[in-house]
Each structure stands twice: as C-alpha cells, then as structure tokens.
Design a protein around this motif. Structure first.
Motif, PDB file in Angstrom:
ATOM      1  N   ILE A 149      -3.316 -12.590  -6.347  1.00 22.15           N
ATOM      2  CA  ILE A 149      -2.791 -11.393  -5.525  1.00 22.15           C
ATOM      3  C   ILE A 149      -3.262 -11.310  -4.095  1.00 22.15           C
ATOM      4  O   ILE A 149      -4.609 -11.598  -3.632  1.00 22.15           O
ATOM      5  CB  ILE A 149      -3.448 -10.126  -6.205  1.00 22.15           C
ATOM      6  CG1 ILE A 149      -2.955 -10.014  -7.899  1.00 22.15           C
ATOM      7  CG2 ILE A 149      -3.304  -8.843  -5.684  1.00 22.15           C
ATOM      8  CD1 ILE A 149      -4.066  -9.546  -8.731  1.00 22.15           C
ATOM      9  N   ALA A 150      -2.324 -11.002  -3.158  1.00 21.85           N
ATOM     10  CA  ALA A 150      -2.552 -10.761  -1.760  1.00 21.85           C
ATOM     11  C   ALA A 150      -2.913  -9.563  -1.575  1.00 21.85           C
ATOM     12  O   ALA A 150      -1.868  -8.415  -1.656  1.00 21.85           O
ATOM     13  CB  ALA A 150      -1.683 -11.583  -0.877  1.00 21.85           C
ATOM     14  N   THR A 151      -3.874  -8.909  -1.040  1.00 22.40           N
ATOM     15  CA  THR A 151      -4.332  -7.465  -0.717  1.00 22.40           C
ATOM     16  C   THR A 151      -5.269  -7.123   0.436  1.00 22.40           C
ATOM     17  O   THR A 151      -5.358  -8.008   1.237  1.00 22.40           O
ATOM     18  CB  THR A 151      -4.641  -6.744  -2.043  1.00 22.40           C
ATOM     19  OG1 THR A 151      -4.746  -5.365  -1.950  1.00 22.40           O
ATOM     20  CG2 THR A 151      -6.303  -7.302  -2.289  1.00 22.40           C
ATOM     21  N   GLY A 152      -5.530  -5.883   0.522  1.00 19.96           N
ATOM     22  CA  GLY A 152      -6.485  -5.618   1.834  1.00 19.96           C
ATOM     23  C   GLY A 152      -6.805  -4.422   1.653  1.00 19.96           C
ATOM     24  O   GLY A 152      -7.363  -3.673   0.503  1.00 19.96           O
ATOM     25  N   ASN A 153      -6.883  -3.604   2.797  1.00 15.33           N
ATOM     26  CA  ASN A 153      -7.517  -2.231   2.656  1.00 15.33           C
ATOM     27  C   ASN A 153      -6.490  -1.042   2.435  1.00 15.33           C
ATOM     28  O   ASN A 153      -6.185  -0.406   2.993  1.00 15.33           O
ATOM     29  CB  ASN A 153      -7.793  -1.791   4.231  1.00 15.33           C
ATOM     30  CG  ASN A 153      -8.787  -2.872   4.891  1.00 15.33           C
ATOM     31  OD1 ASN A 153      -9.621  -3.386   4.205  1.00 15.33           O
ATOM     32  ND2 ASN A 153      -8.570  -3.053   6.208  1.00 15.33           N
ATOM     33  N   TRP A 154      -6.407  -1.265   0.892  1.00 19.96           N
ATOM     34  CA  TRP A 154      -5.500  -0.357   0.085  1.00 19.96           C
ATOM     35  C   TRP A 154      -5.973   1.188   0.384  1.00 19.96           C
ATOM     36  O   TRP A 154      -6.879   1.609   0.062  1.00 19.96           O
ATOM     37  CB  TRP A 154      -5.339  -0.710  -1.241  1.00 19.96           C
ATOM     38  CG  TRP A 154      -4.615   0.280  -2.215  1.00 19.96           C
ATOM     39  CD1 TRP A 154      -3.379   0.603  -1.929  1.00 19.96           C
ATOM     40  CD2 TRP A 154      -5.004   0.610  -3.464  1.00 19.96           C
ATOM     41  NE1 TRP A 154      -3.103   1.232  -3.165  1.00 19.96           N
ATOM     42  CE2 TRP A 154      -4.116   1.346  -3.939  1.00 19.96           C
ATOM     43  CE3 TRP A 154      -6.400   0.415  -4.130  1.00 19.96           C
ATOM     44  CZ2 TRP A 154      -4.083   1.904  -5.443  1.00 19.96           C
ATOM     45  CZ3 TRP A 154      -6.366   1.239  -5.388  1.00 19.96           C
ATOM     46  CH2 TRP A 154      -5.466   1.837  -6.175  1.00 19.96           C
ATOM     47  N   PHE A 183       0.789  -1.119   0.065  1.00 19.15           N
ATOM     48  CA  PHE A 183       0.020  -0.055  -0.024  1.00 19.15           C
ATOM     49  C   PHE A 183       0.912   1.155  -0.014  1.00 19.15           C
ATOM     50  O   PHE A 183       1.112   1.934   0.860  1.00 19.15           O
ATOM     51  CB  PHE A 183      -0.987   0.005   1.305  1.00 19.15           C
ATOM     52  CG  PHE A 183      -1.706  -1.288   1.180  1.00 19.15           C
ATOM     53  CD1 PHE A 183      -1.958  -2.085   0.396  1.00 19.15           C
ATOM     54  CD2 PHE A 183      -2.394  -1.536   2.813  1.00 19.15           C
ATOM     55  CE1 PHE A 183      -2.759  -3.347   0.145  1.00 19.15           C
ATOM     56  CE2 PHE A 183      -3.225  -2.774   2.613  1.00 19.15           C
ATOM     57  CZ  PHE A 183      -3.241  -3.382   1.824  1.00 19.15           C
ATOM     58  N   ALA A 184       1.503   1.752  -1.081  1.00 15.76           N
ATOM     59  CA  ALA A 184       2.419   2.360  -1.259  1.00 15.76           C
ATOM     60  C   ALA A 184       2.471   3.903  -1.152  1.00 15.76           C
ATOM     61  O   ALA A 184       1.117   4.342  -1.381  1.00 15.76           O
ATOM     62  CB  ALA A 184       3.250   2.070  -2.490  1.00 15.76           C
ATOM     63  N   SER A 185       3.247   4.722  -0.911  1.00 16.68           N
ATOM     64  CA  SER A 185       3.412   6.168  -1.125  1.00 16.68           C
ATOM     65  C   SER A 185       3.503   6.407  -2.720  1.00 16.68           C
ATOM     66  O   SER A 185       4.360   5.425  -3.062  1.00 16.68           O
ATOM     67  CB  SER A 185       4.096   6.948  -0.093  1.00 16.68           C
ATOM     68  OG  SER A 185       4.297   8.200  -0.704  1.00 16.68           O
TER      69      SER A 185
END
Length: 501
Positions: A402-407, A278-280
């Motif tokens: 893809i592994a993700t979440g509350n982006w 969850f990048a800047s």
C-alpha cells in the motif's frame, strides 16, 4: 515493496454477476474483439443512474405531461448544432447548456471557462474544434451506454466495469451538464446523498486553481476525442459487516513491512501498489469546485475517476471505493494554490487480463475535525482503524503493498503521528506492507522510522498499541491544549528498558 506485476493472481475470463455489472459485451470481449457496449434498456428507477437520453426525462414546456418535451430531444438538437459549427465559443456552449437547463439562466457562470479559452485559444489544452468534438462524443451516449448503470449504494458491496470510451462519453455529458435531477443539492433533492456530476461549478467563479484544473480537463478531452481507447475500468464499493471488523483490543498481529520516504509521491513512487486516495466521504471532494488537495489532484490527473461521482453514494464509516484501471493523462507540479498543469502524461503501465491498466486506487475518507483536539477519543480512533482496514484488507492471496501518507492531515486537521500509527495497525491487521510518503516532512519520516523499528524489535502487537492509544487519548484530553508526542509515548512504553521492569 510488492507491486502489482509481482502479484500472480489470475482473473480468468471477464464475467458479470449479481454484484458485478459489466457494461461491455462479455462474450465478445472474451473472444478478443475488444470492448463493445452490452445491449440493454433504459431503466428510470431509483436504483439506477437516470440517464439524459431517457424517454422518462421531460422538460416543462406546458402545463401537462402531454405538452412537455422529452429532454433528450432538446439536448440532441443543441449539441448537434454545436458540433456542426466551424468554431464554437464559450458563449455558444453556455447557450446550448441553458436551453435544456433553463431554470439556471442568469445563475450559472462560465467565466472560468472563458478565461481559460482567452488565455490559451490555440494552445496545448484547447483547440477551436474541441467543444464540437466533446459535443459529438456526448451525443453517442445512447449507442455507447445501452445497459442501465446501477447506483453503488451505501451498505451494498457491488462493482461496475465499463470501457474507457464509455467513461469518456459519460464525462462528456457531465461537461455539457445533461444529467437530469443532478443540479439540486438540498436535503430533499433526489440525489442529495451523491456528489455533484454536472460541471457547472467548475465553469464559474474564475480563479487560478480552476484555470489549471480546466487545462487538465481539456487535455483529457483532447486525448479521448483523438485516440481510440481500448481499456476497461472497474469501480468497486466494498463494505465491512460487523462480523468482518477486527477486535482491536485482542489482535495479536505484528507490524508488517514499512518503507518511509520524505520525498516522492503516491502516484509516481507508489506505482504498482494500492494507492490511497485521501478521500472525502463525497467521492472526489471538491474536484468540480476549488478544492486542490490530494484527492482533487488525483482526480484531475486521472479524470476517469470523476465518473465515480455519477453512481457512488456517500461513503459510510465501514466502506471504501476501489478503482482498478484508470489512466493518468496529465503531469503536474505544486499543491493547492501552487498547483499547475505541467504536460501530458505518457502511460507506460501494462494491462491485466481484463484490459485494465495496472493501477489500483482506494478511496478512504478520514474524519474531518474542526479543532485538532476533537480527534483524541477512542470512538473516532476506532472508526479510523476500521476505515483504513476496510481499504487495506486484501481479497486475494497475493496483493500489492500500500502506498499512503498523511491521510486526513491537511484540511481535515488530523494528527500526523496518530494517523500514521492507525495506518500501521490497519496494515498489520491486513498483513500488507506500507510505503509511507511524508511529503517533505523529514521530522515525521525519522520519527516514524524509529517508532516502527522499536515496534518490530519489541514484537509489539496491534492490541498493545490499541491499549496505548487509549491511554494516549485519555492523556490528551487531560492536558487539554498541550500536545503529547505519540512517538515519544510509544518509545517510553515499549523501549527494552521498560519491558524489563
């Protein structure tokens, strides 16, 4: 869910190209002799990293260029002296760094580093000889990185592959703040569009957060100065052209696989998948400052990611950075103020044909919103769809899920339901499954599962969801501060009874 070991894509021999710079000798590597630095020459140019050992990097010691000193001579003298000390204190380190950064005498603080060393003088994260070992590693830069390192610039897809030893050496130089032209951050600075790389901001303004970060960093340097590293890591900037962008209004793609869990983490339970950072837009965010949310934690437990800040320009709206092969060195607990370095991580991943660990991380930056209500407009929604799709889009026939979440839903104020639907749509367009971790939000888990089940049952396509989001944004704007539940709106619009009307 499909993970990297199940993907049978064949890489073939390691090779370089116009768009892929390899900093190890390809022929030697392909013969099985391991990573040996590729020969090359220093390039003092705006398209490349300006290196500390460059003969074009001067320190002002007089009024003319002829009376100035090549900066590496000063760096070498200071770090060589430090490396030969029986014990080296934080004050010794500070004195050495200030000798070749004299402008910052009295401005840079080292109290965070001092507090760690005082608290743990002979503990698991620090030993009296560690500063000397890091100095020795930093001094090897001219022998380990002989080939010029290109900058990964905006709008230009390109990749860099380098060895773990080269990364460790580059980071040792960041630790000793040797990189020229990288201490300025104003709009007129040469590297104003790049993240910081010298570690000065991590060393000062002591806090419990920085103490824990430094424990992880010190553990990393203990490991890399004591063990032989044999792997490679690839950093790839991907950019979507206008012709690559989906037409969200007319996409007939249906929902792909989805697994939702309220417990577990992207880096552990998502092992072997494409893991979302969850990048800047400034890669690494506040990793060298006080930031300690998802991206900073990821970079702290995988310090090799930090080297991307050396050469990755700020990400544009249709760009992402994919890192293949980075090693996790630390385990942790907590988040933000509760974050703590836990213990060393034992890496058990296999390596691919290029000796890269089977870990792939994609950095995609969500839009930051000062006020939550600002995100409910289709320009921003479409931007987020394109950004997620850029990160999710496969480039081979058989890619992991893809592994993700509350982006973008923490400090950036993103709406959890909206961001989840956006990622569902982007994954559907990319034809890849999602493992979605809600980070203990049981309500979000149940709502997303029910919503997904409805969308699959009703064979809902991406274009229909896009049309609904248009109505949703219009409704949110009309209601002002009153929040409209997106999952409920989807249920009302796509339920079987609605389709029969």
């Amino acid at each position: 869910m499909k993970r990297i070991p199940q993907c049978d894509n064949t890489l073939g021999p390691l090779d370089f190209s116009k768009m892929h710079t390899v900093l190890v000798d390809v022929d030697v590597f392909n013969c099985g002799a391991g990573p040996i630095p590729q020969d090359g020459r220093d390039v003092w140019h705006n398209d490349f990293v300006k290196m500390p050992f460059s003969l074009s990097s001067y320190m002002k010691t007089g009024y003319t260029k002829q009376t100035n000193t090549v900066r590496w001579e000063v760096i070498y003298k200071q770090l060589r002296s430090l490396s030969k000390k029986t014990t080296a204190s934080v004050k010794d380190l500070e004195d050495a760094i200030i000798k070749y950064n004299p402008k910052y005498k009295g401005q840079w603080s080292f109290d965070a580093l001092s507090s760690l060393v005082k608290a743990d003088p002979n503990g698991s994260n620090y030993s009296p000889k560690l500063f000397q070992k890091i100095a020795e590693l930093a001094l090897r830069l001219p022998e380990l990185v002989k080939k010029a390192v290109p900058l990964l610039k905006r709008g230009h897809p390109a990749a860099i592959t380098l060895s773990q030893t080269q990364i460790a050496c580059l980071l040792a130089n960041a630790f000793f703040c040797t990189y020229p032209h990288r201490n300025f951050s104003g709009p007129k600075a040469e590297y104003h569009n790049y993240p910081s790389i010298n570690f000065t901001s991590l060393f000062g303004n002591a806090s419990s957060r920085k103490k824990q970060k430094l424990r992880a960093i010190m553990h990393y340097f203990q490991e890399v100065t004591a063990k032989k590293l044999t792997g490679l890591v690839t950093f790839e900037r991907r950019c979507l052209k206008e012709t690559d962008l989906p037409n969200w209004r007319s996409s007939n793609k249906k929902m792909h696989k989805l697994h939702v869990a309220s417990y577990g983490t992207i880096e552990n339970e998502g092992k072997g998948m494409l893991q979302v950072d969850f990048a800047s837009s400034w890669i690494g965010g506040g990793v060298l400052g006080s930031g300690l949310v998802q991206e900073e934690i990821l970079f702290i437990i995988n310090p090799e990611l930090i080297v991307s800040r050396l050469f990755t320009e700020k990400l544009g709206d249709k760009e992402c950075l994919i890192v293949t092969g980075s090693q996790q060195f630390s385990n942790y607990s907590g988040f933000g103020d509760t974050f703590e370095w836990k213990d060393p991580h034992e890496e058990r991943l296999n390596r691919d044909e290029w000796a890269r660990l089977q870990r792939q991380i994609v950095a995609i930056d969500a839009l930051p919103f000062k006020h939550r209500s600002e995100q409910y407009n289709m320009n921003d929604v479409t931007r987020e769809l394109n950004k997620a799709y850029c990160g999710f889009k496969g480039h081979q026939s058989n890619e992991p899920d893809i592994a993700t979440g509350n982006w973008g839903c923490g400090a950036f104020n993103g709406d959890k339901q909206l961001k989840a639907v956006i990622q569902l749509m982007a994954a559907a367009q990319a034809k890849r499954g999602l493992a979605f971790f809600t980070f203990e939000d049981e309500s979000l888990k149940q709502g997303l599962q029910q919503t997904y089940h409805l969308l699959v049952t009703e064979r809902t396509t991406v274009d229909k969801l896009y049309s609904l989001l248009q109505n949703y944004c219009a409704t949110q704007q009309a209601y002002g501060s009153a929040h409209v539940d997106l999952f409920e709106l989807i249920r009302i619009n796509f339920s079987p009874s609605k389709s029969l009307l």
